[in-house]
Design an enzyme around this catalytic site. Sequence first.
Site, PDB file in Angstrom:
ATOM      1  N   ARG A  86      27.923   6.309 -16.088  1.00 48.07           N
ATOM      2  CA  ARG A  86      27.283   5.640 -14.952  1.00 48.07           C
ATOM      3  C   ARG A  86      28.343   4.845 -14.191  1.00 48.07           C
ATOM      4  O   ARG A  86      29.295   4.330 -14.787  1.00 48.07           O
ATOM      5  CB  ARG A  86      26.173   4.683 -15.423  1.00 48.07           C
ATOM      6  N   HIS A 101      27.843  13.687  -8.947  1.00 46.08           N
ATOM      7  CA  HIS A 101      26.826  13.535 -10.006  1.00 46.08           C
ATOM      8  C   HIS A 101      26.277  14.902 -10.424  1.00 46.08           C
ATOM      9  O   HIS A 101      25.061  15.138 -10.389  1.00 46.08           O
ATOM     10  CB  HIS A 101      25.692  12.593  -9.548  1.00 46.08           C
TER      11      HIS A 101
HETATM   12  P1  NAP Z   1      22.452   7.865 -25.876  1.00 50.97           P
HETATM   13  O1  NAP Z   1      22.111   8.966 -26.801  1.00 50.97           O
HETATM   14  O2  NAP Z   1      21.488   6.763 -25.681  1.00 50.97           O
HETATM   15  O3  NAP Z   1      23.861   7.280 -26.358  1.00 50.97           O
HETATM   16  C1  NAP Z   1      24.406   6.115 -25.844  1.00 50.97           C
HETATM   17  C2  NAP Z   1      25.657   5.758 -26.634  1.00 50.97           C
HETATM   18  O4  NAP Z   1      26.237   4.577 -26.050  1.00 50.97           O
HETATM   19  C3  NAP Z   1      25.344   5.425 -28.097  1.00 50.97           C
HETATM   20  O5  NAP Z   1      26.379   5.905 -28.931  1.00 50.97           O
HETATM   21  C4  NAP Z   1      25.331   3.894 -28.096  1.00 50.97           C
HETATM   22  O6  NAP Z   1      25.696   3.308 -29.326  1.00 50.97           O
HETATM   23  C5  NAP Z   1      26.406   3.601 -27.079  1.00 50.97           C
HETATM   24  N1  NAP Z   1      26.246   2.249 -26.545  1.00 50.97           N
HETATM   25  C6  NAP Z   1      25.171   1.740 -25.876  1.00 50.97           C
HETATM   26  N2  NAP Z   1      25.392   0.442 -25.581  1.00 50.97           N
HETATM   27  C7  NAP Z   1      26.615   0.142 -26.091  1.00 50.97           C
HETATM   28  C8  NAP Z   1      27.394  -1.038 -26.124  1.00 50.97           C
HETATM   29  N3  NAP Z   1      26.956  -2.187 -25.586  1.00 50.97           N
HETATM   30  N4  NAP Z   1      28.611  -1.001 -26.738  1.00 50.97           N
HETATM   31  C9  NAP Z   1      29.043   0.149 -27.299  1.00 50.97           C
HETATM   32  N5  NAP Z   1      28.356   1.311 -27.299  1.00 50.97           N
HETATM   33  C10 NAP Z   1      27.159   1.295 -26.697  1.00 50.97           C
HETATM   34  O7  NAP Z   1      22.774   8.424 -24.416  1.00 50.97           O
HETATM   35  P2  NAP Z   1      23.245   9.906 -24.004  1.00 50.97           P
HETATM   36  O8  NAP Z   1      22.105  10.843 -23.998  1.00 50.97           O
HETATM   37  O9  NAP Z   1      24.441  10.262 -24.798  1.00 50.97           O
HETATM   38  O10 NAP Z   1      23.653   9.652 -22.483  1.00 50.97           O
HETATM   39  C11 NAP Z   1      24.667   8.720 -22.123  1.00 50.97           C
HETATM   40  C12 NAP Z   1      24.615   8.474 -20.630  1.00 50.97           C
HETATM   41  O11 NAP Z   1      25.099   9.613 -19.925  1.00 50.97           O
HETATM   42  C13 NAP Z   1      23.193   8.301 -20.059  1.00 50.97           C
HETATM   43  O12 NAP Z   1      22.721   6.990 -20.264  1.00 50.97           O
HETATM   44  C14 NAP Z   1      23.414   8.595 -18.591  1.00 50.97           C
HETATM   45  O13 NAP Z   1      23.761   7.381 -17.951  1.00 50.97           O
HETATM   46  C15 NAP Z   1      24.634   9.525 -18.588  1.00 50.97           C
HETATM   47  N6  NAP Z   1      24.303  10.886 -18.085  1.00 50.97           N
HETATM   48  C16 NAP Z   1      24.981  11.355 -17.000  1.00 50.97           C
HETATM   49  C17 NAP Z   1      24.721  12.637 -16.526  1.00 50.97           C
HETATM   50  C18 NAP Z   1      25.510  13.188 -15.370  1.00 50.97           C
HETATM   51  O14 NAP Z   1      25.176  14.259 -14.848  1.00 50.97           O
HETATM   52  N7  NAP Z   1      26.564  12.534 -14.924  1.00 50.97           N
HETATM   53  C19 NAP Z   1      23.752  13.440 -17.149  1.00 50.97           C
HETATM   54  C20 NAP Z   1      23.070  12.920 -18.247  1.00 50.97           C
HETATM   55  C21 NAP Z   1      23.358  11.642 -18.717  1.00 50.97           C
HETATM   56  P3  NAP Z   1      24.784   3.520 -30.659  1.00 50.97           P
HETATM   57  O15 NAP Z   1      25.017   4.958 -31.057  1.00 50.97           O
HETATM   58  O16 NAP Z   1      25.360   2.574 -31.623  1.00 50.97           O
HETATM   59  O17 NAP Z   1      23.360   3.237 -30.252  1.00 50.97           O
END
Ligand code: NAP
Length: 310
Positions: A225, A273
Site C-alpha cells: 500500500r 495498481h
Molecule cells: P495478510 O495475510 O493480512 O498479511 C499481512 C502481513 O503483514 C502479516 O504477515 C502480518 O504479520 C504483517 N503485519 C501486519 N501489521 C504488521 C506490523 N505492524 N508489523 C509487522 N508486520 C505486520 O495480508 P496479505 O493477504 O498478504 O496482503 C498484504 C497486502 O497486500 C494487503 O493488505 C493489500 O494492501 C496488498 N495487496 C495489494 C495488491 C495489489 O494489486 N497491489 C493486491 C492484493 C493485496 P502477522 O503474520 O504476524 O499477522
Amino acid sequence: MTANILFAAKPDRWTTYEAPLRRALDATGVAYDLRTDFPPEEVHYIVYAPNSAVQDFTPYTRLKAVLNLWAGVENITGNETLTVPLARMVDHGLTQGMVEWVTGHTLRYHLGMDADILGQDGTWRKHVPPLAADRKVTVLGLGELGRACAETLVSLGFDVTGWSRSAKEIPGIRCLHGAEGLPKALATAEILILLLPDTPATENTLNADTLARLPRGACLINPGRGTLIDDDALLAALDSGQVGHATLDVFRVEPLPAEHPYWTHPNVTVTPHIASETRPDTASQVIAENVRRGEAGEPFLHLVDRKLGY
Ligand code: NAP
C-alpha cells in the site's frame, strides 16, 4: 431458509462476477437469492467492494457477514456501523498473480535486465549477475501474499529474510518480527519487497530512518500500500543513491497524480495498481464457501481482526 446475498460493488463488477458467483453458490447446495438490490432488512450477506454505495450498515438488521471482494480492508475497518464479522479476500488466483508479479520484478533487479536492454549501443558490455543464492531479498509482511512470494523466491535459490508482526518459523526463510526485528531485516535487503497491510501501525514503515538502514543502492518493490512509504523520504533516498531503484504499484493517491515526481524520476518504475487482481472464478468459490459456512453455523474463513486493522 434462503440466504439473501446483496452484491454491493460498482456495476461493471456485477457483470464480471454474477455468473461465477452463481456457479460457485450452486455448487454449495445452499438455497440463495443473489441480487444487486434488496430491502436492507432482508439481507443476510453482503459481497462487498469498499467503493460501493453501501457505507452505512445500520439498516442491515439481519446481516450475518460482510464478504469483501478485495484483500485490503483499510477502507472498512474503521466503519463503526459494521458490527458483524468481516471476511477479506484470500484467493489463490490473487496469490498466484502476486507471486508472478513480485518474482518478475525481483528477477529484473537481480539479473540487471535494464542494463541489458537499455545498454544496447553496439558495445559488447558483459556483466554477469550473481546466482540467486548470493542475492539477499527481504519481504516485509509474511501473510497470505508475502509468505507465498518469499517461499517462491526461496525455491529459486534466493537468500530470503521475512518480517512480520508475530513470530514465525518458515522453512528456508530467516524470520524476524516486531520492532526489534525490522532493523535487522532491512540491513541485508539488497531487494526489499513490501507486502504489509495499510494500518495505523504500518504507516511510513519506510521513512528516512529505516531507508538509511538499507544497504546502499538497495532496490525496492512495493505492491502493498502507498501509505507504507514516506514519499519525500524515498525521493530523497533515490536522489542520494541510498535507494538504487523503486518499483511502485500502489500510492497514497490513486491514480497517481500527473504532476507527482515519481512519474518522471529516472529511478522509479510506476505501475498502476496491477500487481494482482482478485480473480472472479477463484474468488467466487471463497465467497460461496463463506456463505455455506454461515448457513451451516460454521466459523467463517479469513476474518479480519478489526482492532489490528487487517
Ligand atoms: P495478510 O495475510 O493480512 O498479511 C499481512 C502481513 O503483514 C502479516 O504477515 C502480518 O504479520 C504483517 N503485519 C501486519 N501489521 C504488521 C506490523 N505492524 N508489523 C509487522 N508486520 C505486520 O495480508 P496479505 O493477504 O498478504 O496482503 C498484504 C497486502 O497486500 C494487503 O493488505 C493489500 O494492501 C496488498 N495487496 C495489494 C495488491 C495489489 O494489486 N497491489 C493486491 C492484493 C493485496 P502477522 O503474520 O504476524 O499477522
